[in-house]
Design a protein around this motif. Structure first.
Motif, PDB file in Angstrom:
ATOM      1  N   LYS A 180      10.431  77.056  38.904  1.00  0.00           N
ATOM      2  CA  LYS A 180      11.860  76.824  39.128  1.00  0.00           C
ATOM      3  C   LYS A 180      12.049  75.882  40.305  1.00  0.00           C
ATOM      4  O   LYS A 180      11.401  76.021  41.337  1.00  0.00           O
ATOM      5  CB  LYS A 180      12.579  78.140  39.427  1.00  0.00           C
ATOM      6  N   THR A 181      12.967  74.942  40.155  1.00  0.00           N
ATOM      7  CA  THR A 181      13.296  74.010  41.227  1.00  0.00           C
ATOM      8  C   THR A 181      14.197  74.707  42.236  1.00  0.00           C
ATOM      9  O   THR A 181      15.184  75.334  41.865  1.00  0.00           O
ATOM     10  CB  THR A 181      14.017  72.771  40.658  1.00  0.00           C
ATOM     11  N   LEU A 182      13.854  74.577  43.510  1.00  0.00           N
ATOM     12  CA  LEU A 182      14.658  75.169  44.579  1.00  0.00           C
ATOM     13  C   LEU A 182      15.784  74.203  44.950  1.00  0.00           C
ATOM     14  O   LEU A 182      15.561  73.007  45.107  1.00  0.00           O
ATOM     15  CB  LEU A 182      13.785  75.464  45.801  1.00  0.00           C
ATOM     16  N   GLN A 183      16.994  74.726  45.088  1.00  0.00           N
ATOM     17  CA  GLN A 183      18.176  73.915  45.361  1.00  0.00           C
ATOM     18  C   GLN A 183      18.383  73.725  46.863  1.00  0.00           C
ATOM     19  O   GLN A 183      18.299  74.700  47.627  1.00  0.00           O
ATOM     20  CB  GLN A 183      19.422  74.566  44.751  1.00  0.00           C
ATOM     21  N   ILE A 237       4.593  77.278  47.759  1.00  0.00           N
ATOM     22  CA  ILE A 237       5.604  76.472  47.079  1.00  0.00           C
ATOM     23  C   ILE A 237       4.989  75.098  46.855  1.00  0.00           C
ATOM     24  O   ILE A 237       4.269  74.595  47.708  1.00  0.00           O
ATOM     25  CB  ILE A 237       6.884  76.362  47.943  1.00  0.00           C
ATOM     26  N   ILE A 254      16.865  75.424  52.115  1.00  0.00           N
ATOM     27  CA  ILE A 254      15.805  74.699  51.412  1.00  0.00           C
ATOM     28  C   ILE A 254      15.729  73.266  51.933  1.00  0.00           C
ATOM     29  O   ILE A 254      14.646  72.698  52.067  1.00  0.00           O
ATOM     30  CB  ILE A 254      16.016  74.751  49.882  1.00  0.00           C
ATOM     31  N   LYS A 273      20.732  76.073  48.976  1.00  0.00           N
ATOM     32  CA  LYS A 273      20.432  77.513  49.002  1.00  0.00           C
ATOM     33  C   LYS A 273      19.596  77.852  50.230  1.00  0.00           C
ATOM     34  O   LYS A 273      19.004  76.981  50.853  1.00  0.00           O
ATOM     35  CB  LYS A 273      19.669  77.923  47.748  1.00  0.00           C
ATOM     36  N   VAL A 281      16.480  80.450  51.941  1.00  0.00           N
ATOM     37  CA  VAL A 281      15.244  81.111  51.533  1.00  0.00           C
ATOM     38  C   VAL A 281      15.564  82.493  50.963  1.00  0.00           C
ATOM     39  O   VAL A 281      14.986  82.913  49.955  1.00  0.00           O
ATOM     40  CB  VAL A 281      14.259  81.203  52.727  1.00  0.00           C
ATOM     41  N   ILE A 330      10.274  84.400  47.516  1.00  0.00           N
ATOM     42  CA  ILE A 330       9.702  83.774  48.712  1.00  0.00           C
ATOM     43  C   ILE A 330       9.474  84.859  49.750  1.00  0.00           C
ATOM     44  O   ILE A 330      10.422  85.467  50.250  1.00  0.00           O
ATOM     45  CB  ILE A 330      10.596  82.659  49.277  1.00  0.00           C
ATOM     46  N   TYR A 380      16.110  83.227  47.246  1.00  0.00           N
ATOM     47  CA  TYR A 380      14.946  83.261  46.365  1.00  0.00           C
ATOM     48  C   TYR A 380      14.081  84.456  46.767  1.00  0.00           C
ATOM     49  O   TYR A 380      13.215  84.335  47.634  1.00  0.00           O
ATOM     50  CB  TYR A 380      14.166  81.950  46.462  1.00  0.00           C
ATOM     51  N   LEU A 385       8.973  76.665  42.795  1.00  0.00           N
ATOM     52  CA  LEU A 385       8.410  78.001  42.968  1.00  0.00           C
ATOM     53  C   LEU A 385       8.424  78.695  41.615  1.00  0.00           C
ATOM     54  O   LEU A 385       9.490  78.887  41.026  1.00  0.00           O
ATOM     55  CB  LEU A 385       9.231  78.803  43.983  1.00  0.00           C
TER      56      LEU A 385
END
Length: 128
Positions: free
Chosen positions: A48-51, A68, A23, A54, A56, A62, A59, A45
């Motif tokens: 939810k907040t993408l960390q 996004i 990410i 992490k 792709v 995706i 999630y 997304l």
């Protein structure tokens, strides 16, 4: 796969990613295309907040063609950052005294810089 990243303030980027793309790497690609510094981005997304740490593939929602959204975090001032750091070691009153004195000294030194000094600093920061 290609995903679209849209800014809430306008602008979008179509970027190519793989399942192994982090990410943080996505944020760096967005920074190039939309000119929003990566540390100021919050990628969202489906609410939810993408960390950053992490990938792709972490999630499953995706997929190719996914949209996004990127929100821009307000940068904290130097005053706030110093205060947060010092609160680990000092009381609130002590922090206030230290930060106030630091800011007075900092402003005094910045105001004493010449245009040549500022140009030299800018060039060194830009790697020239």
């Amino acid at each position: 796969m290609k995903i679209t990243v849209k800014s809430l303030k306008g602008g979008s980027a179509l970027i190519e990613v793989t399942e192994k793309t982090s990410i943080m790497e996505v944020k760096k690609l967005v920074e190039k295309d939309i000119n929003i510094p990566a540390p100021q981005q919050t990628l969202v997304l489906f609410g939810k907040t993408l960390q950053d740490d992490k990938l792709v593939e972490d999630y499953p929602k995706i997929k190719d063609g996914t949209k996004i959204y990127v929100a821009i975090k307000k940068q904290e001032s130097l005053h706030v950052v110093l205060n947060k750091f010092l609160r680990k070691y000092y009381s609130e009153d002590q922090c206030k005294l230290i930060v106030d004195e630091f800011m007075r000294n900092f402003q005094s030194k910045v105001h004493s810089l010449s245009l040549d000094d500022l140009e030299r600093i800018a060039k060194s920061e830009m790697g020239q």
